[in-house]
Design a protein around this motif. Structure first.
Motif, PDB file in Angstrom:
ATOM      1  N   ASP A  77      38.850  41.599  39.398  1.00  0.00           N
ATOM      2  CA  ASP A  77      38.087  42.165  38.280  1.00  0.00           C
ATOM      3  C   ASP A  77      36.634  41.701  38.311  1.00  0.00           C
ATOM      4  O   ASP A  77      35.717  42.490  38.046  1.00  0.00           O
ATOM      5  CB  ASP A  77      38.731  41.772  36.950  1.00  0.00           C
ATOM      6  CG  ASP A  77      40.052  42.478  36.707  1.00  0.00           C
ATOM      7  OD1 ASP A  77      40.355  43.441  37.436  1.00  0.00           O
ATOM      8  OD2 ASP A  77      40.792  42.051  35.799  1.00  0.00           O
ATOM      9  N   TYR A  78      36.433  40.416  38.642  1.00  0.00           N
ATOM     10  CA  TYR A  78      35.049  39.920  38.671  1.00  0.00           C
ATOM     11  C   TYR A  78      34.232  40.638  39.747  1.00  0.00           C
ATOM     12  O   TYR A  78      33.078  41.015  39.509  1.00  0.00           O
ATOM     13  CB  TYR A  78      35.009  38.410  38.926  1.00  0.00           C
ATOM     14  CG  TYR A  78      33.575  37.935  39.041  1.00  0.00           C
ATOM     15  CD1 TYR A  78      32.801  37.744  37.899  1.00  0.00           C
ATOM     16  CD2 TYR A  78      32.974  37.791  40.289  1.00  0.00           C
ATOM     17  CE1 TYR A  78      31.461  37.390  37.994  1.00  0.00           C
ATOM     18  CE2 TYR A  78      31.641  37.430  40.401  1.00  0.00           C
ATOM     19  CZ  TYR A  78      30.884  37.241  39.249  1.00  0.00           C
ATOM     20  OH  TYR A  78      29.558  36.898  39.344  1.00  0.00           O
ATOM     21  N   LEU A  79      34.816  40.822  40.911  1.00  0.00           N
ATOM     22  CA  LEU A  79      34.092  41.481  41.994  1.00  0.00           C
ATOM     23  C   LEU A  79      33.739  42.915  41.642  1.00  0.00           C
ATOM     24  O   LEU A  79      32.751  43.458  42.136  1.00  0.00           O
ATOM     25  CB  LEU A  79      34.932  41.439  43.272  1.00  0.00           C
ATOM     26  CG  LEU A  79      35.163  40.039  43.862  1.00  0.00           C
ATOM     27  CD1 LEU A  79      36.135  40.107  45.026  1.00  0.00           C
ATOM     28  CD2 LEU A  79      33.845  39.400  44.293  1.00  0.00           C
ATOM     29  N   GLN A  80      34.531  43.544  40.765  1.00  0.00           N
ATOM     30  CA  GLN A  80      34.276  44.929  40.377  1.00  0.00           C
ATOM     31  C   GLN A  80      33.373  45.045  39.151  1.00  0.00           C
ATOM     32  O   GLN A  80      32.555  45.972  39.064  1.00  0.00           O
ATOM     33  CB  GLN A  80      35.607  45.636  40.107  1.00  0.00           C
ATOM     34  CG  GLN A  80      36.473  45.797  41.346  1.00  0.00           C
ATOM     35  CD  GLN A  80      37.837  46.396  41.042  1.00  0.00           C
ATOM     36  OE1 GLN A  80      38.250  46.472  39.881  1.00  0.00           O
ATOM     37  NE2 GLN A  80      38.547  46.820  42.077  1.00  0.00           N
ATOM     38  N   THR A  81      33.511  44.117  38.207  1.00  0.00           N
ATOM     39  CA  THR A  81      32.822  44.258  36.921  1.00  0.00           C
ATOM     40  C   THR A  81      31.876  43.116  36.574  1.00  0.00           C
ATOM     41  O   THR A  81      31.083  43.229  35.639  1.00  0.00           O
ATOM     42  CB  THR A  81      33.851  44.358  35.786  1.00  0.00           C
ATOM     43  OG1 THR A  81      34.521  43.084  35.654  1.00  0.00           O
ATOM     44  CG2 THR A  81      34.882  45.443  36.071  1.00  0.00           C
ATOM     45  N   LYS A  82      31.984  41.988  37.295  1.00  0.00           N
ATOM     46  CA  LYS A  82      31.215  40.752  37.003  1.00  0.00           C
ATOM     47  C   LYS A  82      31.611  40.124  35.675  1.00  0.00           C
ATOM     48  O   LYS A  82      30.906  39.247  35.164  1.00  0.00           O
ATOM     49  CB  LYS A  82      29.697  41.026  37.012  1.00  0.00           C
ATOM     50  CG  LYS A  82      29.188  41.636  38.296  1.00  0.00           C
ATOM     51  CD  LYS A  82      29.542  40.815  39.516  1.00  0.00           C
ATOM     52  CE  LYS A  82      29.024  41.460  40.801  1.00  0.00           C
ATOM     53  NZ  LYS A  82      29.577  40.844  42.004  1.00  0.00           N
ATOM     54  N   ALA A  83      32.724  40.548  35.112  1.00  0.00           N
ATOM     55  CA  ALA A  83      33.201  39.970  33.846  1.00  0.00           C
ATOM     56  C   ALA A  83      34.132  38.795  34.133  1.00  0.00           C
ATOM     57  O   ALA A  83      34.967  38.849  35.034  1.00  0.00           O
ATOM     58  CB  ALA A  83      33.927  41.029  33.029  1.00  0.00           C
ATOM     59  N   VAL A  84      33.977  37.719  33.342  1.00  0.00           N
ATOM     60  CA  VAL A  84      34.809  36.530  33.483  1.00  0.00           C
ATOM     61  C   VAL A  84      35.632  36.361  32.204  1.00  0.00           C
ATOM     62  O   VAL A  84      35.063  36.275  31.109  1.00  0.00           O
ATOM     63  CB  VAL A  84      33.962  35.267  33.718  1.00  0.00           C
ATOM     64  CG1 VAL A  84      34.856  34.025  33.818  1.00  0.00           C
ATOM     65  CG2 VAL A  84      33.121  35.418  34.982  1.00  0.00           C
ATOM     66  N   PRO A  85      36.946  36.334  32.305  1.00  0.00           N
ATOM     67  CA  PRO A  85      37.765  36.166  31.098  1.00  0.00           C
ATOM     68  C   PRO A  85      37.656  34.751  30.561  1.00  0.00           C
ATOM     69  O   PRO A  85      37.268  33.812  31.273  1.00  0.00           O
ATOM     70  CB  PRO A  85      39.183  36.456  31.603  1.00  0.00           C
ATOM     71  CG  PRO A  85      39.157  36.032  33.030  1.00  0.00           C
ATOM     72  CD  PRO A  85      37.782  36.387  33.521  1.00  0.00           C
ATOM     73  N   SER A  86      38.001  34.579  29.310  1.00  0.00           N
ATOM     74  CA  SER A  86      38.040  33.244  28.726  1.00  0.00           C
ATOM     75  C   SER A  86      39.357  32.565  29.081  1.00  0.00           C
ATOM     76  O   SER A  86      40.328  33.214  29.479  1.00  0.00           O
ATOM     77  CB  SER A  86      37.893  33.317  27.210  1.00  0.00           C
ATOM     78  OG  SER A  86      39.030  33.946  26.637  1.00  0.00           O
ATOM     79  N   VAL A  87      39.383  31.251  28.913  1.00  0.00           N
ATOM     80  CA  VAL A  87      40.632  30.513  29.117  1.00  0.00           C
ATOM     81  C   VAL A  87      41.709  31.040  28.176  1.00  0.00           C
ATOM     82  O   VAL A  87      42.863  31.236  28.576  1.00  0.00           O
ATOM     83  CB  VAL A  87      40.407  29.001  28.895  1.00  0.00           C
ATOM     84  CG1 VAL A  87      41.742  28.249  28.899  1.00  0.00           C
ATOM     85  CG2 VAL A  87      39.475  28.435  29.951  1.00  0.00           C
ATOM     86  N   ALA A  88      41.327  31.289  26.929  1.00  0.00           N
ATOM     87  CA  ALA A  88      42.302  31.773  25.941  1.00  0.00           C
ATOM     88  C   ALA A  88      42.912  33.099  26.356  1.00  0.00           C
ATOM     89  O   ALA A  88      44.120  33.325  26.183  1.00  0.00           O
ATOM     90  CB  ALA A  88      41.632  31.910  24.573  1.00  0.00           C
ATOM     91  N   GLU A  89      42.094  34.003  26.927  1.00  0.00           N
ATOM     92  CA  GLU A  89      42.621  35.297  27.366  1.00  0.00           C
ATOM     93  C   GLU A  89      43.634  35.124  28.492  1.00  0.00           C
ATOM     94  O   GLU A  89      44.695  35.770  28.490  1.00  0.00           O
ATOM     95  CB  GLU A  89      41.463  36.187  27.837  1.00  0.00           C
ATOM     96  CG  GLU A  89      40.584  36.693  26.700  1.00  0.00           C
ATOM     97  CD  GLU A  89      39.334  37.396  27.199  1.00  0.00           C
ATOM     98  OE1 GLU A  89      38.856  38.301  26.492  1.00  0.00           O
ATOM     99  OE2 GLU A  89      38.827  37.048  28.285  1.00  0.00           O
ATOM    100  N   LEU A  90      43.345  34.251  29.428  1.00  0.00           N
ATOM    101  CA  LEU A  90      44.262  34.021  30.542  1.00  0.00           C
ATOM    102  C   LEU A  90      45.550  33.342  30.058  1.00  0.00           C
ATOM    103  O   LEU A  90      46.646  33.691  30.497  1.00  0.00           O
ATOM    104  CB  LEU A  90      43.586  33.170  31.618  1.00  0.00           C
ATOM    105  CG  LEU A  90      42.444  33.861  32.381  1.00  0.00           C
ATOM    106  CD1 LEU A  90      41.720  32.870  33.289  1.00  0.00           C
ATOM    107  CD2 LEU A  90      42.978  35.029  33.202  1.00  0.00           C
ATOM    108  N   VAL A  91      45.396  32.388  29.156  1.00  0.00           N
ATOM    109  CA  VAL A  91      46.571  31.704  28.605  1.00  0.00           C
ATOM    110  C   VAL A  91      47.472  32.701  27.882  1.00  0.00           C
ATOM    111  O   VAL A  91      48.703  32.682  28.048  1.00  0.00           O
ATOM    112  CB  VAL A  91      46.149  30.561  27.661  1.00  0.00           C
ATOM    113  CG1 VAL A  91      47.344  30.047  26.857  1.00  0.00           C
ATOM    114  CG2 VAL A  91      45.533  29.410  28.461  1.00  0.00           C
TER     115      VAL A  91
END
Length: 313
Positions: A77-91
């Motif tokens: 996703d980062y390579l496509q959008t440059k967006a980084v999720p938060s820790v809370a989102e991943l958890v």
């Protein structure tokens, strides 16, 4: 057109090798007697049963798979959008997947029995009927540390800072190479080529602690990169990222390490061929010819323990 083969094709991998060295009976179940067990017809019920047991997932394995999947998706996703999720989102995503596995294991047992490759069954629930509350709390408590350390890892910081100069390999893909006419499978977590430094970088994400197998596993990855891209070992950097602690371990390999990998491979293949009744078709010997381990502690956490007579009470 898909054709049903009576026996699996012969191949080698480090996980296959480790299974054989731990227990030949488990090796037989895993790589021979589960074959075609995913079919709903034209297969003996025994093979279906073995295949179902093969698909059991213990909490440590399930946890690692979920974390690896989310890391892979985050990088894509980062390579496509440059967006980084938060820790809370991943958890939250990880908790959702763990909960889905629990629901499958407790409410969808019949669905799992018919399609064990489509539904989860947790090993602990299958054998014990429930999950230990302390085990649940332990692994849920690990999620924040694991994803915090991933987002702060040197590897991910390199990706976000220098993605334009990195040639990213597809993560978690089955790769194979031929060694002396044997198909060898390699599954690397993540690798890339750094144009600025003229280096190949190999990363292995670890959700547990260090083990004696880490170096050998990474040496095989380095051998694969060396052979595939025809590069010298000094152009390959290899790292373990231990996500639970945030530690990073670099490994340096020499031609001696590559020779050791080839020695392990050759000796292992010879051992595996002892269990072939027919070397051309890869038909296995009888199940009884696959010896059970004498290390009974291994049986406690084995997916196939209900099939084996054992002294464990």
């Amino acid at each position: 057109m898909f054709e049903i083969s009576p026996f699996p094709s012969f191949s080698w991998s480090l996980s296959r090798h480790k299974t054989l060295t731990s227990c030949a009976r488990k090796y037989g179940y895993e790589y021979y007697f589960s074959h075609n067990g995913w079919l709903s017809h034209q297969v003996e019920p025994f093979h279906q049963h073995v295949y179902r047991l093969k698909k059991l997932q213990s909490m440590p394995i399930l946890f690692g798979q979920i974390v690896h999947r989310l890391i892979e998706q985050t990088i894509i996703d980062y390579l496509q959008t440059k967006a980084v999720p938060s820790v809370a989102e991943l958890v939250n995503q990880a908790r959702g997947q763990l909960n889905a596995a629990f629901i499958d294991s407790t409410r969808h047992v019949d669905l799992w029995r018919h399609k064990p490759n489509k539904f989860y069954m947790m090993q602990e629930i299958y054998y014990d009927g429930q999950l230990n509350t302390e085990l649940i709390a332990d692994y849920k408590s690990r999620l924040e540390a694991v994803f915090t350390n991933f987002l702060q890892s040197e590897t991910f910081l390199q990706i976000t800072a220098h993605s334009g100069s990195l040639r990213i390999g597809e993560p978690e893909q089955f790769r194979s190479m031929k060694i002396e006419d044997t198909q060898v499978f390699v599954v690397m977590d993540f690798h890339y080529y750094n144009d600025l430094e003229d280096k190949w970088i190999i990363i292995d994400w670890k959700t547990g602690g260090p083990s004696d197998d880490d170096r050998q596993q990474l040496a095989l990855y380095a051998y694969y990169i060396q052979q595939k891209y025809r590069v010298e070992l000094d152009k390959i950097e290899v790292y373990n990222e231990y996500l639970l602690t945030g530690q990073r371990q670099q490994y340096t390999f020499t031609s001696f390490d590559m020779d050791n990998i080839l020695h392990t491979f050759r000796h292992s293949v010879l051992e595996m061929k002892k269990y072939q009744a027919d070397i051309l078709s890869n038909e296995p010997m009888d199940l009884e010819d696959f010896e059970q381990t004498s290390d009974e502690w291994r049986c406690l956490r084995c997916n196939f323990k209900e099939l084996c007579p054992t002294k464990i009470s």
